[in-house]
Design an enzyme around this catalytic site. Sequence first.
Site, PDB file in Angstrom:
ATOM      1  N   PRO A   1       0.822  -1.204   0.000  1.00  0.00           N
ATOM      2  CA  PRO A   1       0.000   0.000   0.000  1.00  0.00           C
ATOM      3  C   PRO A   1       0.862   1.263   0.000  1.00  0.00           C
ATOM      4  CG  PRO A   1      -0.375  -1.326   1.982  1.00  0.00           C
ATOM      5  CD  PRO A   1       0.663  -2.015   1.197  1.00  0.00           C
TER       6      PRO A   1
ATOM      7  N   GLU B   1     -22.944  11.239  22.033  1.00  0.00           N
ATOM      8  CA  GLU B   1     -21.598  10.690  22.225  1.00  0.00           C
ATOM      9  C   GLU B   1     -21.522   9.836  23.486  1.00  0.00           C
ATOM     10  OE1 GLU B   1     -19.494  10.668  19.914  1.00  0.00           O
ATOM     11  OE2 GLU B   1     -20.627  12.081  18.693  1.00  0.00           O
TER      12      GLU B   1
ATOM     13  N   GLY C   1       2.781   4.593   0.893  1.00  0.00           N
ATOM     14  CA  GLY C   1       3.377   5.116   2.117  1.00  0.00           C
ATOM     15  C   GLY C   1       4.064   4.100   2.999  1.00  0.00           C
TER      16      GLY C   1
HETATM   17  P1  ADP Z   1       5.780   4.405  -0.953  1.00  0.00           P
HETATM   18  O1  ADP Z   1       6.781   4.551  -2.044  1.00  0.00           O
HETATM   19  O2  ADP Z   1       5.628   3.002  -0.464  1.00  0.00           O
HETATM   20  O3  ADP Z   1       4.455   5.012  -1.249  1.00  0.00           O
HETATM   21  P2  ADP Z   1       7.613   6.092   0.390  1.00  0.00           P
HETATM   22  O4  ADP Z   1       8.832   5.260   0.349  1.00  0.00           O
HETATM   23  O5  ADP Z   1       7.533   7.186  -0.596  1.00  0.00           O
HETATM   24  O6  ADP Z   1       6.327   5.193   0.304  1.00  0.00           O
HETATM   25  O7  ADP Z   1       7.456   6.661   1.855  1.00  0.00           O
HETATM   26  C1  ADP Z   1       7.204   8.000   2.124  1.00  0.00           C
HETATM   27  C2  ADP Z   1       7.898   8.460   3.381  1.00  0.00           C
HETATM   28  O8  ADP Z   1       7.365   7.801   4.519  1.00  0.00           O
HETATM   29  C3  ADP Z   1       9.368   8.108   3.394  1.00  0.00           C
HETATM   30  O9  ADP Z   1      10.112   9.114   2.785  1.00  0.00           O
HETATM   31  C4  ADP Z   1       9.669   7.992   4.869  1.00  0.00           C
HETATM   32  O10 ADP Z   1       9.897   9.251   5.446  1.00  0.00           O
HETATM   33  C5  ADP Z   1       8.378   7.463   5.435  1.00  0.00           C
HETATM   34  N1  ADP Z   1       8.417   5.999   5.555  1.00  0.00           N
HETATM   35  C6  ADP Z   1       7.601   5.126   4.929  1.00  0.00           C
HETATM   36  N2  ADP Z   1       7.885   3.864   5.270  1.00  0.00           N
HETATM   37  C7  ADP Z   1       8.927   3.913   6.118  1.00  0.00           C
HETATM   38  C8  ADP Z   1       9.679   2.926   6.817  1.00  0.00           C
HETATM   39  N3  ADP Z   1       9.412   1.621   6.698  1.00  0.00           N
HETATM   40  N4  ADP Z   1      10.681   3.333   7.619  1.00  0.00           N
HETATM   41  C9  ADP Z   1      10.948   4.643   7.747  1.00  0.00           C
HETATM   42  N5  ADP Z   1      10.286   5.621   7.119  1.00  0.00           N
HETATM   43  C10 ADP Z   1       9.269   5.284   6.317  1.00  0.00           C
HETATM   44 ZN    ZN Z   2     -22.482   8.805  16.340  1.00  0.00          ZN
END
Ligand code: ADP
Ligand code: ZN
Length: 619
Positions: free
Chosen positions: A214, A435, A216
């Site tokens: 996924p 709530e 990020g």
């Molecule tokens: P993707 O390419 O999987 O969409 P990215 O590699 O671009 O995700 O991740 C975006 C940012 O999120 C990275 O630059 C880093 O700062 C942070 N990040 C994501 N996954 C990790 C991880 N496993 N360890 C450390 N930082 C992470």
């Molecule tokens: Zn509600």
Amino acid sequence: MKLSWKNLLLWSLPILVVSFFVWQGLFAPVTNDNNNNVASSRMTYGRFLEYIDMGWVKKVDLYDNGHTAIIEAVGPELGNRIQKIRVELPITAPELITKLKSQGVDLDAHPIKSNTAVWNLIGNLFFPLLLIISLTLLFRRSSNTTGGPGQAMSFGKSKALFQVEAKTGVIFDDVAGIDEAKEEFEEIVTFLKKPEYFTAVGARIPKGVLLIGPPGTGKTLLAKAIAGEANVPFFSISGSEFVEMFVGVGASRVRDLFKKAKENAPCIIFIDEIDAVGRQRGTGIGGGNDEREQTLNQLLTEMDGFEGNTGIIVIAATNRADILDSALLRPGRFDRQVNVDIPDFKGRLEILHVHARNKKIDPKVSLSIIARRTPGFSGADLANLLNEAAILTAKQRKNKITLQEIDQAIDRIIAGMEGTALIDSKSKRLIAYHEIGHAIVGTLVKDHEHVQKVTLIPRGQARGLTWFTPAEDQSLISRSQIKARIMGALGGRVTEEIVFGESEVTTGAGNDLQQVTSMARQMVTRFGMSNIGPLSLENESSNPFLGRGMGNTSEYSDEIAIKIDKQIHDIVEECYKNTVKIIKNNRVIIDKLVDVLIEKETIEGEEFRRIIEQYTKIP
Ligand code: ADP
Ligand code: ZN
Ligand code: MG
């Protein structure tokens, strides 16, 4: 060739046609609407699709015959503010429209204004001239240089469309929480550094590695880390940049990219969003896309073309391996596949440690508490979280990030921006009862998650919120847990009803009821938790080309359909009755809690339970 009138006509016709398209392509988006210029940020098509799936897209305006879209989206990455973003659409995708419709996104297409007849005329006169002049210039220049006609033909070459980083500066220590993937890659680093180890024993080096996961989760980061660790250059391009309007341009870009890479071997080629080019060929409504297929074929040819030992490793990333062309996954191409998943508790903790390194965090803050509060967060979310917390800290002129800022940042990422609380009024009381209703049912029903806090401070769309501590393992949920959740979700509406009377209930429970229905429906149709028996009657969309939701397969008779509806109704009915019982039996406590909530605006979970325990036992 003799210059006759007939000849002239023959020549000018194609030029006119071409100029018309060039005209539209160049100017139409600008003359259309000023809106276009407002969107300063851009987003790739693939990202856009993810945004739609997440329900973050609010509005889409199509321009330029559907080649450009200005979208209004809100999401955690956008700081939870509605932002205008420009998306270049690689293909006019009919499934996109259906998808948008099914998500209820506000959609509008802006035709190219036709009152520009005069402009068209000018354009039609202007561009042939421009074309002729530039062609003459080009031909002159190319005949002057030794390169021959090469220059005139070089428009398909990637105009720096791929990025080259000689040193990425990322190392494995910067990537946390995805140890399996890292192990796999350590081997590749060894290969890039010491190929002779492998070739000595006759091992064939993998050419391509596919990273699946996924958004990020750190796929790009990981690819960069390999280049950084092996100290080799990093060539990167996004799949959507291959897909161009002119057939053949993408293919020539692929050729160019591999050529440059070979000159710089050993190196890493990183293709992000490979699904944009690497989709299963010959599928999709409206048939295939010639340009995409050519690009893909070229990619396959290039991957076959270099020997395994030239020192080039192609790493591709996607979040949708299910739609990739099977030819891509054959041995000798992307034969290694590495899954990069949303991190678990331990992974989140490690990622937080990585990103806490360069931040001033109060030593009293325990990162493990944060990790526990954030199941489902990706690496990028966690990085974003600490950054938001740092921003909040700086705003308050504090010098250290405390748990308070971190809590606020988490809430903000999950539920949106904080608003100002309502002034005392009837609707504030009603929201408070609603709530507290959620919270008390959540506390008194045995299998429900614990209440973390109840608040009347609005966030995002919600006017009040009850937070529950999420369970770590969201993938295995028991029947009684689902029922508990249904009751918890009904708690708000039921309390409104009992306290204020049937005619006073509000639309505020709309969202809750949606969840209730969907949970009950899934119990019956997917998890075999009703007296229809252990049947799976509905699958999640299995055809990614029809757009999610559209391809929902329902293979049952009308009779069963009636039964399903009845079962859903029965489940909700039973939960509803139990909820009513709980609310009626605890009316005194509820009134007391509402008074406290209105006074304080937020009650933390522990205090909440303490108050309840003065009256009754918590299971
Ligand atoms: P993707 O390419 O999987 O969409 P990215 O590699 O671009 O995700 O991740 C975006 C940012 O999120 C990275 O630059 C880093 O700062 C942070 N990040 C994501 N996954 C990790 C991880 N496993 N360890 C450390 N930082 C992470
Ligand atoms: Zn509600
Ligand atoms: Mg990426």
